[in-house]
Design an enzyme around this catalytic site. Sequence first.
Site, mmCIF file in Angstrom:
data_model
loop_
_atom_site.group_PDB
_atom_site.id
_atom_site.type_symbol
_atom_site.label_atom_id
_atom_site.label_comp_id
_atom_site.label_asym_id
_atom_site.label_seq_id
_atom_site.Cartn_x
_atom_site.Cartn_y
_atom_site.Cartn_z
ATOM 1 N N GLU A 167 0.843 -1.197 0.000
ATOM 2 C CA GLU A 167 0.000 0.000 0.000
ATOM 3 C C GLU A 167 0.878 1.246 0.000
ATOM 4 O O GLU A 167 1.918 1.270 0.645
ATOM 5 C CB GLU A 167 -0.871 -0.036 1.269
ATOM 6 C CG GLU A 167 -1.970 0.990 1.319
ATOM 7 C CD GLU A 167 -2.882 0.810 2.553
ATOM 8 O OE1 GLU A 167 -3.310 -0.328 2.864
ATOM 9 O OE2 GLU A 167 -3.137 1.833 3.201
ATOM 10 N N ASP A 218 0.211 5.338 0.616
ATOM 11 C CA ASP A 218 -0.882 6.183 1.111
ATOM 12 C C ASP A 218 -0.625 7.674 1.106
ATOM 13 O O ASP A 218 0.432 8.117 1.568
ATOM 14 C CB ASP A 218 -1.133 5.888 2.610
ATOM 15 C CG ASP A 218 -1.680 4.522 2.859
ATOM 16 O OD1 ASP A 218 -2.338 3.979 1.977
ATOM 17 O OD2 ASP A 218 -1.442 4.001 3.976
ATOM 18 N N GLU A 247 -3.029 10.384 3.060
ATOM 19 C CA GLU A 247 -4.250 10.587 3.845
ATOM 20 C C GLU A 247 -4.247 12.023 4.348
ATOM 21 O O GLU A 247 -3.203 12.532 4.751
ATOM 22 C CB GLU A 247 -4.299 9.632 5.042
ATOM 23 C CG GLU A 247 -4.371 8.174 4.625
ATOM 24 C CD GLU A 247 -4.660 7.232 5.786
ATOM 25 O OE1 GLU A 247 -5.206 6.154 5.547
ATOM 26 O OE2 GLU A 247 -4.338 7.597 6.948
#
Length: 285
Positions: free
Chosen positions: A99, A101, A103
């Site tokens: 993953e 990311d 955010e």
Amino acid sequence: MTQSKACAVALTISYLLVAASAGNFYSDVDITFGGERAKILSSGQDLSLSLDQYSGSGFQSKHEYLFGRFDMQLRLVPGNSAGTVTTFYLSSQGAGHDEIDFEFLGNSSGNPYTIHTNVYSQGKGNKEQQFHLWFDPTAAFHTYTIVWNSQRIIFLIDNIPVRVFNNHEAAGVPFPKSQPMRVYASLWNADDWATQGGRVKTDWTKAPFTASYRKFNANANRVGPNSKSTSSENENQAWSTQDIDAAGRNRIRWVQNKHMIYNYCKDSKRFPNGLPVECKRSRFL
Ligand SMILES: *[C@@H]1O[C@H](CO)[C@@H](O)[C@H](O)[C@H]1NC(C)=O
């Protein structure tokens, strides 16, 4: 041709290339949760996600990719966004997932968003870096980019590199390079931890909260049925060898000196037995 005419022609051509490669949300993504809270607008050019007391919303790319450059423009939840988390990330599926990311942790009015980045390899993350921004991410759209190639992962904001995660497999650090990933985006409530460590809760009287996405663009190696590279020849797959040049080094230093608020590579309390291996090897921690 006069210089100004030549310039106008060049601008027109580059505009057409951008227009031709920019995606359409109808053809590129599926809404994954939140039903009517996720809305595709302006014939597929825009997508808005909203969050209320009952649910957030989200979408994912129809295709899976193994390496590429992924751009998205976002305008984050304005006003009191405390407790909300807006995301734009890549992820593989199943156990031991990879993953990458971005955010965006909301905040009470007048306080800055936190940009949270992380990389998971084979199910293991713990590689957080966080930033405050040098602009108001709710006032206008800004471009957030993940470049993922076999040598490194680069996070960029308005084309300014903010983070590089290099491939240190040679030193035993797992690197995401064999599991295809999809692009995901969501808006959800995380007021148990997101804002000032969970102390500031979501103000539901301000709901629904809305974040807007546009100009999703994947110049990437698509895998699965009908696999192909989505990069046009003109783009020459620059992402596949993209690195940080001298100008990029200056910019990433500026971001890291002035705007970084957390770096796992500096958190020796958290790693009492020594910082992760890559922290000792990278020029850009
Ligand atoms: C919210 O604002 C506070 C105070 O400026 C800041 O310390 C914090 O990093 C901001 N972001 C979040 C997500 O709490």
